[in-house]
Design an enzyme around this catalytic site. Structure first.
Site, PDB file in Angstrom:
ATOM      1  N   HIS A 170       0.853  -1.199   0.000  1.00  0.00           N
ATOM      2  CA  HIS A 170       0.000   0.000   0.000  1.00  0.00           C
ATOM      3  C   HIS A 170       0.890   1.252   0.000  1.00  0.00           C
ATOM      4  CE1 HIS A 170      -3.093   2.812   1.132  1.00  0.00           C
ATOM      5  NE2 HIS A 170      -3.990   1.902   1.478  1.00  0.00           N
ATOM      6  N   GLU A 201      -0.564   1.316  -5.497  1.00  0.00           N
ATOM      7  CA  GLU A 201      -0.369   0.069  -4.775  1.00  0.00           C
ATOM      8  C   GLU A 201      -0.332  -1.111  -5.749  1.00  0.00           C
ATOM      9  OE1 GLU A 201      -3.523  -0.056  -1.813  1.00  0.00           O
ATOM     10  OE2 GLU A 201      -3.693   2.128  -1.986  1.00  0.00           O
TER      11      GLU A 201
END
EC number: 5.1.3.15
Length: 306
Positions: A169, A277
């Site tokens: 992330h 991400e």
């Protein structure tokens, strides 16, 4: 291991372990190619800057909260063994438990090109077993230098097939979100979470004028963040991942999150970052038969705009 033992067993030229914010332990890397900090809680990379860049490439909020069990706003949180909300248990943490669980250092080395490689393994506990009662080993290998490589390795040690969702992330530092663009996703299908989960297709570059939360599926493309304010291009090249998530909270949502902070210009930290991400989510979750292993690899680099 405590800090002294970590340094005795795994210290390298340019790699030391130290206690830092939140009384957590960090691997601190500083070599000829770049510098980085990695928190042993979550194997969470909380900074990376190549030596040829004046600004870090990995962004972390000045108001990030550090401490046992706390998720850190910024860096490279590890989403595992699921991405987003749990499929059936709303009380389980979003994006899984890996980012708030302690990891163990498993090895370190200095490579021939001067880069530093450090390995980590997720340490299961009663809480993680209750949420994911499968025999899986999760490892992260970070290679830090002029580029940053992250390998997230899942091994199915169970007797049955295991399905996982995963993502790195990553929060990336930019000059201003209103001027940035993400390329490499033209023509890809995505789920628009801001628009009720509708399926759409990307046309051209991803531009930003409001909240964006999109899961691009079935794409292995390299992505580029074009940043005219800082005069650079951030390159994100992946393998083993078929999903790309692009996220910015924009002003209204960010102001409800106290850990974004005002940013360097005082106009909101959210303006200085974008998440691109890499992972396997939604349509792209990974099923591993007993004994199989899967690796998600991402290489980050930065270069001057032509």
């Amino acid at each position: 291991m405590n800090v002294t033992e970590l340094n005795e067993h795994y210290g390298q030229p340019g790699l030391r372990f130290a206690e830092g914010a939140g009384e957590l332990i960090y691997a601190e890397i500083d070599n000829a190619g770049g510098s980085a900090r990695i928190c042993l809680q979550g194997a969470h990379i909380v900074g990376w800057r190549p030596k040829d860049q004046t600004e870090p490439v990995v962004w972390v909020s000045d108001q990030a909260k550090y401490g046992p069990g706390k998720s850190i706003r910024g860096g490279v949180p590890v989403c595992w063994p699921w991405f987003g909300p749990h499929a059936s248990e709303s009380a389980f943490p979003g994006h899984g438990f890996a980012r708030t669980t302690m990891w163990q250092v498993t090895g370190s080395e200095t490579l021939a090109d001067g880069a530093t490689r450090v390995g980590f393994m997720l340490m299961p506990n009663d809480r993680t077993h209750a949420q994911f009662p499968k025999a899986c080993r999760c490892e992260l290998i970070a290679t830090v230098g002029a580029s940053l490589r992250v390998d997230l390795v899942t091994s199915n040690l169970d007797t049955e097939t295991v399905t996982i969702g995963e993502a790195l992330h990553t929060y990336l530092r930019i000059g201003d979100i209103a001027d940035a663009a993400v390329t490499g996703l033209d023509g890809s299908e995505y789920v628009d979470k801001v628009d009720g989960g509708r399926r759409k297709h990307q046309a051209g570059a991803v531009m930003f004028s409001g909240e964006v939360d999109r899961v691009y599926v079935n794409t292995e493309s390299e992505c580029l963040i074009e940043d005219p304010v800082l005069g650079r291009r951030i390159r994100i090249a992946k393998s083993g991942g078929r999903s790309t998530v692009v996220w910015t909270p924009w002003q209204e949502k960010a102001e409800k999150m106290a850990d974004f902070g005002p940013g360097r210009a005082g106009q909101g930290g959210w303006r200085e970052m974008v998440c691109v991400e890499s992972g396997n989510a939604l349509d792209d979750v990974v099923s591993l038969a007993a004994g199989e292993r899967h690796t998600l690899s991402v290489i980050y680099s930065a270069e001057a705009l032509a």
